[in-house]
Design an enzyme around this catalytic site. Structure first.
Site, short mmCIF file in Angstrom:
data_model
loop_
_atom_site.label_atom_id
_atom_site.label_comp_id
_atom_site.label_asym_id
_atom_site.label_seq_id
_atom_site.Cartn_x
_atom_site.Cartn_y
_atom_site.Cartn_z
N LYS A 90 0.48 -0.91 0.10
CA LYS A 90 0.46 0.50 0.09
C LYS A 90 0.96 1.33 -0.03
CE LYS A 90 -3.98 -2.37 0.51
NZ LYS A 90 -4.57 -2.34 -0.55
N GLU B 251 -5.00 -12.07 -6.99
CA GLU B 251 -4.99 -11.47 -5.55
C GLU B 251 -5.21 -12.39 -3.97
OE1 GLU B 251 -6.97 -7.97 -4.12
OE2 GLU B 251 -5.21 -7.53 -2.69
N ASP C 167 -1.09 0.20 -4.63
CA ASP C 167 -2.04 0.01 -4.66
C ASP C 167 -2.26 2.03 -3.29
OD1 ASP C 167 -5.09 0.23 -4.36
OD2 ASP C 167 -5.05 -2.14 -3.35
N ASN D 159 -4.97 2.99 -3.04
CA ASN D 159 -6.73 2.55 -3.08
C ASN D 159 -7.64 4.30 -2.67
OD1 ASN D 159 -5.20 0.58 -1.26
ND2 ASN D 159 -7.42 0.78 -1.37
N HIS E 189 -10.17 -8.19 -7.80
CA HIS E 189 -9.77 -7.86 -6.14
C HIS E 189 -10.79 -9.28 -5.20
CE1 HIS E 189 -11.51 -5.31 -2.73
NE2 HIS E 189 -10.35 -5.46 -3.13
N GLU F 239 -2.17 0.80 -8.85
CA GLU F 239 -3.65 0.58 -8.71
C GLU F 239 -4.51 1.76 -7.56
OE1 GLU F 239 -3.97 -3.25 -6.52
OE2 GLU F 239 -5.84 -2.64 -5.60
N GLU G 177 -12.08 -2.69 -8.08
CA GLU G 177 -12.37 -2.57 -7.39
C GLU G 177 -13.81 -1.52 -6.63
OE1 GLU G 177 -8.85 -2.43 -4.96
OE2 GLU G 177 -9.96 -2.02 -3.05
C1 0YR Z 1 -9.46 -2.69 2.92
N1 0YR Z 1 -6.83 -4.99 -2.11
C2 0YR Z 1 -7.68 -4.05 -1.43
C3 0YR Z 1 -8.53 -3.85 2.21
C4 0YR Z 1 -7.97 -3.89 -0.64
C5 0YR Z 1 -8.62 -3.10 0.89
O1 0YR Z 1 -9.78 -2.15 2.43
O2 0YR Z 1 -10.13 -4.18 1.28
O3 0YR Z 1 -7.19 -2.95 0.99
O4 0YR Z 1 -8.91 -5.09 -0.69
O5 0YR Z 1 -7.71 -3.17 -2.21
O6 0YR Z 1 -6.41 -4.73 -2.95
MG MG Z 2 -7.07 -2.68 -4.02
#
Ligand code: 0YR
Ligand code: MG
Length: 369
Positions: A173, A326, A202, A204, A304, A228, A254
């Site tokens: 992350k 994943e 990632d 997010n 996802h 991502e 996702e």
């Molecule tokens: C926490 N995967 C993600 C987790 C994950 C998230 O929200 O669910 O980090 O699902 O982005 O690619």
């Molecule tokens: Mg993700």
């Protein structure tokens, strides 16, 4: 065969290490609002969506499954995949209150339970019903040591351990308040896992466009496989601008909820790795259309893992756009046939159905009132 009963319940399952964080979520349990659909032939199907375990909204999803979709399903033939999905999706008073979100997640759970019934009725694992080949190998990449709250030392040692266990790829992350910190973490993990393994990053949905542009250019230095959710989930134009300015492939999906959302991102060149999630986009029926769309544009689909690889493994085996999935092991104690990874590859599910049947002991242990 006819549907005789529709019920729902909610499981809350603790995540690894007590809690995890990415740039936009802090999660201590995975929420599993489940649909249970019974038939007059004695076959029971299970399906679910995935949430951050927020009880008031998980209850709304469960109630929507039972009270809104249930009456539309009783007496229907569960084998009519398209007809049933369309009946539920196009029920105008339900659609009026949500083409994404709670009613949509509830529909995901219902649709997956119906596919579980179809595969059980065929006496085959879902991948076989969908035409998959048992010999196809699906590579697993692991996200469960890449969390943002982990210290640099824990992040590096965790990712190193994963590649030693046989994973060919890890995802970490980014989206810390200081992007120098992100860069340092990416560099340290690349150094630790060596140049041969895959590293994914990632954000997010955290960055604004200037930060994502800066980060995207920098990630190329570390041979990152994809960037991502760099930007806000629905920002189509931002992703178009980013994609045209950086070399780094963009992964997302996702938090896209409909076939049309995916069609727009694909048509505009705003996504390269299509991360469709059947637990979020109203089930397998819609997921298959998104995967076909991606395949027609020769884009890979890497789902996802909102289902924690139970359902998506079947879909990956069956669909030509997929070869990687994943893995996050949060639901490994919930199902009769949990997803398992050996030497970096998923073991192929063998039991009839969609691998969504929970064990009695898991229901007793994780069910919330
Ligand atoms: C926490 N995967 C993600 C987790 C994950 C998230 O929200 O669910 O980090 O699902 O982005 O690619
Ligand atoms: Mg993700």
């Amino acid at each position: 065969m006819r549907i005789t009963a529709v019920d729902s319940f909610v499981l809350h399952v603790p995540v690894t290490g007590g809690h995890i964080e990415d740039s936009s979520h802090k999660v201590d349990r995975w929420g599993v609002p489940m649909a249970r659909i019974e038939t007059d032939e004695g076959i029971t199907g299970f399906g679910y969506t995935g949430t951050h375990g927020h009880l008031p909204t998980d209850r709304l999803i469960a109630e929507c499954i039972k009270e809104a979709y249930g009456p539309l399903l009783i007496g229907e033939d569960p084998m009519s995949a398209e007809a049933l999905w369309n009946k539920l999706y196009n029920c105008s008073p339900i659609r009026w209150v949500g083409r994404s979100g709670i009613t949509h997640l509830a529909l995901s759970a219902v649709d997956i339970a119906l596919w579980d019934i179809r595969a059980k009725a065929a006496g085959a694992p879902l991948w076989k019903l969908l035409g998959g080949d048992e010999e196809k190998r699906i590579e697993a990449y692991n996200t469960d040591w890449g969390w943002l709250h982990l210290s640099l030392e824990t992040l590096v040692s965790g990712c190193k351990r994963l590649v030693e266990e046989g994973y060919n790829g890890v995802k970490i992350k980014v989206g810390s308040s200081d992007i120098q910190v992100d860069s340092k973490r990416v560099a340290a993990v690349r150094h630790a896992i060596g140049s041969e393994r895959k590293l994914m990053v990632d954000a997010n949905g955290k960055f604004d466009l200037p930060t994502a542009l800066h980060m995207g250019k920098h990630l190329s230095d570390y041979d990152v496989v994809w960037f991502e959710e760099p930007l806000w989930f629905e920002d189509l134009l931002g992703h178009v601008r980013l994609a045209s300015a950086i070399d780094m492939p963009i992964a997302l999906g996702e938090q896209l909820y409909t076939l049309c959302d995916f069609a727009n991102f694909v048509a505009m060149g705003a996504v390269h790795i299509v991360q469709a999630d059947a637990t979020r986009l109203a089930g397998i029926t819609e997921w298959l259309k998104v995967a076909d769309l991606a395949y027609a544009h020769r884009l890979p689909v890497v789902p996802h893992v909102g289902d924690m690889a139970q359902v998506h493994l079947h879909l990956c085996i069956a669909h030509p756009a997929c070869d990687t999935l994943e893995y996050i092991p949060w639901l490994k104690e919930v199902f009769e046939e949990p997803a398992r990874v050996r030497n970096g590859r998923f073991c192929v599910h063998q039991m009839p159905g969609a691998s969504t049947t929970p064990t009695e002991s898991a229901i007793a242990r994780f069910r919330v009132a």
